[in-house]
Design a protein around this motif. Structure first.
Motif, PDB file in Angstrom:
ATOM      1  N   SER A 353       0.810  -1.162  -0.211  1.00  0.00           N
ATOM      2  CA  SER A 353       0.194   0.496  -0.138  1.00  0.00           C
ATOM      3  C   SER A 353       1.090   0.821   0.011  1.00  0.00           C
ATOM      4  O   SER A 353       1.931   1.206   0.096  1.00  0.00           O
ATOM      5  N   ALA A 354       0.300   2.591  -0.165  1.00  0.00           N
ATOM      6  CA  ALA A 354       0.898   3.363   0.092  1.00  0.00           C
ATOM      7  C   ALA A 354       1.491   3.992   0.824  1.00  0.00           C
ATOM      8  O   ALA A 354       2.528   4.084   1.465  1.00  0.00           O
ATOM      9  N   SER A 355       1.171   3.734   2.162  1.00  0.00           N
ATOM     10  CA  SER A 355       1.859   4.255   3.571  1.00  0.00           C
ATOM     11  C   SER A 355       2.821   2.955   3.906  1.00  0.00           C
ATOM     12  O   SER A 355       2.985   3.741   4.177  1.00  0.00           O
ATOM     13  N   GLN A 356       2.674   1.709   3.277  1.00  0.00           N
ATOM     14  CA  GLN A 356       4.264   0.551   3.131  1.00  0.00           C
ATOM     15  C   GLN A 356       4.965   1.240   2.613  1.00  0.00           C
ATOM     16  O   GLN A 356       6.396   0.216   2.744  1.00  0.00           O
ATOM     17  N   ALA A 357       4.803   1.808   1.853  1.00  0.00           N
ATOM     18  CA  ALA A 357       5.677   2.302   0.624  1.00  0.00           C
ATOM     19  C   ALA A 357       7.154   2.540   0.789  1.00  0.00           C
ATOM     20  O   ALA A 357       6.991   4.073   1.821  1.00  0.00           O
ATOM     21  N   ASN A 398       2.839   0.106  -8.305  1.00  0.00           N
ATOM     22  CA  ASN A 398       2.673   1.756  -8.065  1.00  0.00           C
ATOM     23  C   ASN A 398       4.170   2.460  -7.355  1.00  0.00           C
ATOM     24  O   ASN A 398       4.352   3.379  -7.109  1.00  0.00           O
ATOM     25  N   TYR A 399       4.396   1.837  -6.511  1.00  0.00           N
ATOM     26  CA  TYR A 399       5.230   1.702  -5.757  1.00  0.00           C
ATOM     27  C   TYR A 399       6.984   0.883  -5.452  1.00  0.00           C
ATOM     28  O   TYR A 399       7.372   1.249  -4.698  1.00  0.00           O
ATOM     29  N   LEU A 400       6.873   0.198  -6.905  1.00  0.00           N
ATOM     30  CA  LEU A 400       8.013  -0.974  -6.796  1.00  0.00           C
ATOM     31  C   LEU A 400       8.289  -0.862  -8.118  1.00  0.00           C
ATOM     32  O   LEU A 400       7.720  -0.675  -8.650  1.00  0.00           O
ATOM     33  N   ALA A 401      10.161  -1.610  -8.466  1.00  0.00           N
ATOM     34  CA  ALA A 401      10.487  -1.901  -9.403  1.00  0.00           C
ATOM     35  C   ALA A 401       9.864  -2.177 -10.368  1.00  0.00           C
ATOM     36  O   ALA A 401       9.215  -3.569 -10.229  1.00  0.00           O
ATOM     37  N   ARG A 519       9.223  10.104  -5.950  1.00  0.00           N
ATOM     38  CA  ARG A 519       8.406   8.325  -5.975  1.00  0.00           C
ATOM     39  C   ARG A 519       7.510   8.302  -6.067  1.00  0.00           C
ATOM     40  O   ARG A 519       6.538   7.435  -5.889  1.00  0.00           O
ATOM     41  N   ARG A 520       7.056   9.676  -5.270  1.00  0.00           N
ATOM     42  CA  ARG A 520       5.853   9.130  -4.751  1.00  0.00           C
ATOM     43  C   ARG A 520       4.324  10.669  -6.474  1.00  0.00           C
ATOM     44  O   ARG A 520       3.242  10.711  -6.118  1.00  0.00           O
ATOM     45  N   TRP A 521       5.200  11.005  -7.317  1.00  0.00           N
ATOM     46  CA  TRP A 521       4.344  11.671  -8.270  1.00  0.00           C
ATOM     47  C   TRP A 521       3.734  10.709  -9.043  1.00  0.00           C
ATOM     48  O   TRP A 521       4.408  10.163  -9.617  1.00  0.00           O
ATOM     49  N   MET A 522       2.739   9.872  -9.110  1.00  0.00           N
ATOM     50  CA  MET A 522       2.462   8.769  -9.405  1.00  0.00           C
ATOM     51  C   MET A 522       1.913   8.991 -10.836  1.00  0.00           C
ATOM     52  O   MET A 522       1.386  10.131 -10.755  1.00  0.00           O
ATOM     53  N   PRO A 523       1.778   8.026 -12.007  1.00  0.00           N
ATOM     54  CA  PRO A 523       1.922   8.547 -13.121  1.00  0.00           C
ATOM     55  C   PRO A 523      -0.199   8.485 -13.314  1.00  0.00           C
ATOM     56  O   PRO A 523      -0.839   8.396 -12.885  1.00  0.00           O
ATOM     57  N   GLY A 524      -0.254   9.676 -14.504  1.00  0.00           N
ATOM     58  CA  GLY A 524      -0.928   9.908 -14.969  1.00  0.00           C
ATOM     59  C   GLY A 524      -1.539  11.428 -13.956  1.00  0.00           C
ATOM     60  O   GLY A 524      -2.821  11.266 -14.116  1.00  0.00           O
ATOM     61  N   THR A 525      -1.087  11.564 -13.609  1.00  0.00           N
ATOM     62  CA  THR A 525      -1.139  12.603 -12.070  1.00  0.00           C
ATOM     63  C   THR A 525      -0.543  14.084 -11.573  1.00  0.00           C
ATOM     64  O   THR A 525       0.462  13.888 -13.147  1.00  0.00           O
ATOM     65  N   ARG A 526      -0.996  15.318 -11.716  1.00  0.00           N
ATOM     66  CA  ARG A 526      -0.201  16.486 -11.077  1.00  0.00           C
ATOM     67  C   ARG A 526       0.369  16.508  -9.636  1.00  0.00           C
ATOM     68  O   ARG A 526      -1.006  16.292  -8.621  1.00  0.00           O
ATOM     69  N   VAL A 527       1.727  17.103  -9.743  1.00  0.00           N
ATOM     70  CA  VAL A 527       1.546  17.087  -7.981  1.00  0.00           C
ATOM     71  C   VAL A 527       1.936  18.476  -8.354  1.00  0.00           C
ATOM     72  O   VAL A 527       2.264  19.154  -9.058  1.00  0.00           O
TER      73      VAL A 527
END
Length: 589
Positions: A353-357, A398-401, A519-527
């Motif tokens: 999950s995002a919190s575990q990444a 989302n959070y791994l290679a 690493r938290r800048w997810m694909p397809g999103t704006r930050v």
């Protein structure tokens, strides 16, 4: 007094307008409709808005269409907005409804010199107040008629704290680290890398990774020789000198008989490799688990449960190998397993999950690779149950290679449509450019190779930036940057973010760290990075260019431009420094 603005008379546009088929909206991040309008700057203070752009040629008319309610269904339709107001040269008009129907409001401050158009307009004249708001804008010049994409002006809140610059995206293929296609030139334990060849990959093909599969077949019953340990170090030195990184795998055999080594030998060899992995982690993108079975792919093996027939002891021994590999690698680096089943069996079936990444645990450091991508309905045994493993892998990556290679031409599954879909679904960061050639060739003929080149891994594009025009030494300076990740993945290794202040006279640079994690800048999103930085009290007064730097955090690489991230924008990259020019200056007092 009533005046009508000049109506454009481009024949094609007039005809399309009559048919109700005006060009659809172009969002920021897509390529601009024309190259004539560039360097858009949007600003405001408590009482006024200001607009600026550069243009080419000598147009008689310069226009700004302003959609203050951001409702495309109301106002004059233009590039996907519904303009409530129009600036044409030095006049402001309000839309009266219907088609080209405008009421003159007032004269405004307008200049057009040195191919730069500028306006300053009272916010009250646009029906705005000092309450934070936003508006959509489209800019235009005529003749010839040139129209910009849509821009969104997010007001700074009426504090006078800054003006906003909009950036134009680029479609170029970029040589960014730890992503994209890689080359496999030969077994790493036998064929030495050639620095000039590696440099050419980066320069000519935008390839920044090389595969290093290092076979230990001659050491199944003995320690690794110092000569081969030295060879691994030599390979890493060449990769570093060339400005690339390695995808690393160790294995004992390339034969289907699975003639590998027992657990005790594997762990002893990893102890030998530990200092080399640590010393060269700066140029290691990721390590594939390897070590077990033919090609290090964990299927044909004489020591860990052959051909899928595994006892609990075999599973325990496999986990011991992965745990040992994680222990000898720096915690900043990930290990990849060959199938989802391996990780689900050894480390639990719940997706990360995002919190575990990125918390340093085994689950947060174990990614995936698929070396028969698209080869068959189950990718030649990569999947056991796609209804379970597909959602799991899509969430995990989302959070791994995630990476791998193709191994079998299998249309239509191996063709462009499903390839693009699954690369996005599973957040692919890298693929083998050399295998399987017929699959790679099918992407060339199918027309999707350029998109794959661009979107493997991360692809960050600046959208806008808001910065003050002046700052004070020892005081806070607010900044706001919006970026979009147009790639299929986020970076999987740590990455620094810095605001660079470079003195426009002396060239001296000062690095201010930003508290952002790419690493938290997810694909397809704006930050949006919204942060207040403190200007050092020791900074000499003067004018400073603002630049964005995303360097490699390793001290050995942090000042090398080959290892910094290039943003996917036009006219921002400085190849000599690795900085991205924000096209703004600040005066420090």
């Amino acid at each position: 007094m009533h005046r009508s603005p000049r109506r454009f008379h481009h024949p094609l546009i007039t005809e399309l307008a009559a048919l109700g088929l005006l060009l659809s909206s172009l969002t920021l991040g897509s390529r601009p409709a024309h190259a004539a309008i560039t360097s858009v700057v949007l600003g405001n203070d408590a009482t006024s808005v200001s607009y600026q752009f550069q243009y080419s040629g000598t147009p008689a008319f310069r226009r700004a269409y302003i959609d203050v309610d951001r409702n495309p269904a109301t106002g004059f339709s233009q590039q996907g907005i519904g303009a409530d107001y129009l600036l044409e040269n030095g006049s402001l008009y309000k839309h009266l409804g219907g088609g080209w129907s405008w009421q003159f409001i007032e004269a405004v401050t307008h200049t057009a010199s040195a191919s730069v158009a500028q306006w300053t307009v009272s916010r009250a004249s646009l029906g705005e107040s000092a309450t934070p708001n936003d508006a959509d804008l489209v800019f235009q010049v005529e003749t010839p008629l040139e129209t910009s994409p849509k821009y969104t002006h997010v007001y700074s809140g009426g504090t006078g704290s800054g003006t906003t610059t909009q950036y134009t995206a680029s479609s170029a293929t970029l040589a960014n680290p730890e992503r994209g296609f890689y080359h496999y030139t030969g077994d790493c334990n036998q064929s030495d890398f050639v620095e000039s060849t590696l440099r050419a990959y980066r320069t000519n093909e935008k390839i920044t990774q090389i595969f290093c599969i290092f076979y230990l077949s001659e050491f199944k019953n003995s320690p690794i020789s110092q000569a081969q340990l030295d060879r691994f170090q030599r390979q890493a030195n060449t990769v570093r000198a060339a400005g690339l990184k390695m995808i690393v795998r160790f294995a004992y055999t390339a034969s289907p008989d699975g003639d590998d080594a027992p657990l005790s030998r594997v762990t002893a060899h990893l102890d030998q490799l530990a200092p080399y992995l640590s010393a060269n982690s700066d140029v290691i993108s990721v390590v594939q688990a390897g070590l077990i079975g033919a090609w290090g792919e964990w299927y044909y093996t004489q020591n860990f449960g052959n051909a899928g027939n595994l006892s609990q002891t075999d599973w325990n021994n496999r986990k011991a190998v992965v745990d040992k590999l994680l222990a000898v690698l720096p915690t900043t680096r990930m290990v990849q397993l060959r199938t989802p089943k391996f990780k689900r069996t050894l480390y639990g079936s719940t997706a990360l999950s995002a919190s575990q990444a990125y918390n340093g645990t085994a689950n947060a450091r174990i990614g995936h690779h698929n070396d028969c991508f698209l080869a068959s309905p189950d990718d030649w045994g990569t999947y056991e149950n796609t209804t379970v493993e597909y959602p799991y892998l899509a969430a995990e990556t989302n959070y791994l290679a995630m990476g791998g290679e193709t191994c079998n031409l299998n249309p239509p599954r191996s063709a462009c449509a499903s390839a693009l879909n699954e690369m996005g679904l599973f957040h692919y960061s890298y693929l083998n450019a050399d295998y399987e050639p017929s699959v790679i060739s099918s992407w060339d003929t199918g027309g999707c190779r350029p998109e794959i080149d661009r979107r493997l891994g991360y692809r960050f594009a600046l959208v806008s930036g808001t910065f003050p025009e002046t700052a004070t030494r020892g005081a806070a300076m607010p900044i706001e940057l919006t970026l979009e990740n147009e790639g299929w993945a986020a970076p999987f290794n740590p990455r620094s973010v810095q605001l660079i202040l470079r003195n426009t006279s002396s060239g001296a640079t000062y690095r201010l760290p930003l508290s952002a994690d790419p690493r938290r800048w997810m694909p397809g999103t704006r930050v949006t990075i919204s942060q207040t930085v403190t200007i050092p009290s020791t900074l000499p007064a003067g004018s400073y260019a603002l630049l964005l730097n995303l360097p490699d955090p390793a001290p050995s690489l942090s000042t090398r431009p080959e290892y910094a991230i290039q943003l996917a924008n036009q006219n921002v990259w400085e190849a000599s420094t690795g900085f991205n020019d924000l096209h703004r200056t600040v005066t420090v007092n």
